[in-house]
Design a protein around this motif. Sequence first.
Motif, PDB file in Angstrom:
ATOM      1  N   PRO A   1      40.975  31.704  56.966  1.00 18.82           N
ATOM      2  CA  PRO A   1      40.407  30.358  57.090  1.00 18.82           C
ATOM      3  C   PRO A   1      40.395  29.597  55.767  1.00 18.82           C
ATOM      4  O   PRO A   1      39.978  28.441  55.721  1.00 18.82           O
ATOM      5  N   THR A   2      40.828  30.244  54.725  1.00 19.68           N
ATOM      6  CA  THR A   2      40.851  29.675  53.378  1.00 19.68           C
ATOM      7  C   THR A   2      42.131  28.861  53.155  1.00 19.68           C
ATOM      8  O   THR A   2      43.099  29.014  53.904  1.00 19.68           O
ATOM      9  N   PRO A   3      42.164  28.035  52.098  1.00 18.53           N
ATOM     10  CA  PRO A   3      43.398  27.320  51.769  1.00 18.53           C
ATOM     11  C   PRO A   3      44.375  28.173  50.967  1.00 18.53           C
ATOM     12  O   PRO A   3      45.280  27.662  50.330  1.00 18.53           O
ATOM     13  N   PHE A   4      44.199  29.479  50.973  1.00 19.29           N
ATOM     14  CA  PHE A   4      45.079  30.378  50.236  1.00 19.29           C
ATOM     15  C   PHE A   4      45.263  31.676  51.016  1.00 19.29           C
ATOM     16  O   PHE A   4      44.457  32.047  51.864  1.00 19.29           O
ATOM     17  N   ASP A   5      46.368  32.383  50.714  1.00 21.43           N
ATOM     18  CA  ASP A   5      46.576  33.743  51.176  1.00 21.43           C
ATOM     19  C   ASP A   5      46.135  34.694  50.080  1.00 21.43           C
ATOM     20  O   ASP A   5      45.825  34.271  48.963  1.00 21.43           O
ATOM     21  N   GLU A   6      46.150  35.997  50.366  1.00 24.69           N
ATOM     22  CA  GLU A   6      45.740  36.988  49.377  1.00 24.69           C
ATOM     23  C   GLU A   6      46.796  38.075  49.252  1.00 24.69           C
ATOM     24  O   GLU A   6      47.402  38.491  50.249  1.00 24.69           O
ATOM     25  N   VAL A   7      47.018  38.530  48.010  1.00 22.16           N
ATOM     26  CA  VAL A   7      47.994  39.594  47.769  1.00 22.16           C
ATOM     27  C   VAL A   7      47.550  40.889  48.453  1.00 22.16           C
ATOM     28  O   VAL A   7      46.363  41.127  48.663  1.00 22.16           O
ATOM     29  N   TYR A   8      48.548  41.710  48.772  1.00 20.29           N
ATOM     30  CA  TYR A   8      48.276  43.024  49.342  1.00 20.29           C
ATOM     31  C   TYR A   8      49.262  44.014  48.745  1.00 20.29           C
ATOM     32  O   TYR A   8      50.475  43.861  48.896  1.00 20.29           O
ATOM     33  N   GLN A   9      48.732  45.040  48.071  1.00 15.10           N
ATOM     34  CA  GLN A   9      49.576  46.021  47.402  1.00 15.10           C
ATOM     35  C   GLN A   9      49.939  47.203  48.299  1.00 15.10           C
ATOM     36  O   GLN A   9      50.425  48.215  47.834  1.00 15.10           O
ATOM     37  N   GLY A  10      49.740  47.066  49.601  1.00 18.38           N
ATOM     38  CA  GLY A  10      49.980  48.167  50.519  1.00 18.38           C
ATOM     39  C   GLY A  10      51.457  48.381  50.808  1.00 18.38           C
ATOM     40  O   GLY A  10      52.294  47.594  50.430  1.00 18.38           O
TER      41      GLY A  10
END
Length: 264
Positions: free
Chosen positions: A255-264
């Motif tokens: 729901p944010t104006p950004f995505d988030e990194v994922y190191q998986g």
Amino acid sequence: MVTVAVAIAGSEATGGAGAQTDLKTFHSLGTFGAVALTCIVSFDPKDNWNHLFVPVDADVIRQQIDAITGVHANADTVKIGMLGTVPTIEAVAEKLAENEFANVVVDPVLICKGQEPGAALDTDNALKAKILPFATVVTPNVFEASQLSGIEVTDLETLKEAAKAIHEKLAVPYVVAKGGAVLPGEDAVDVLYDGTDFTEYREKKIGDRYISGAGCTLAAAITAELAKGADIHAAVQVAKDTVTEAIRNRVTDLPTPFDEVYQG
């Protein structure tokens, strides 16, 4: 012997940036992560996702760093992330002087949205005066590179000029200036200036939204690789590959104006 990488950074509760991302990046690159928390930063869903900022007491920060260095005597590489207040900066500078780490990677977080403008300026000036003299590597983004160098960064050439100016003005041996997705062109370009030469690290831009935690991931990956004994050029290449994959595998549909990194 287990290789230990240290982060002195803020907590970001959603897991997409800060100390949480540092630990995940350290782990993904085969290092044991230790963290001293400097502040707690929360995105506020009731206020357009702006930051809520709570500093950790300076003495508690000292105690955390003492615990890390007391337990992990072989830890010689540290990443400095969000500090946020002048007392925090003074405490961290004191511990950097005491421990004489071989590698200090500074992600120069300038101006937190949760701070008043005057306090933010005091913090920025203290960071330059008290933390950057310890830096082996500094990893500014476009805004930070402009602020630290006094050069307005608008393209690859001015990014390089800024990196060289930071090296010369602030005496940081290695400057990794992050153009990322901000500069024009099809590629996300970062530049390493080693005091003599520029090295460009390029990947195609991914997506069209801001990615929270990309800068943290890059700096943490450099830290992990230096801790393992890599030279700076190899460390930055691994970091570029790592952050590119973390962006490619990013957490979306938020729901944010950004995505988030994922190191998986």
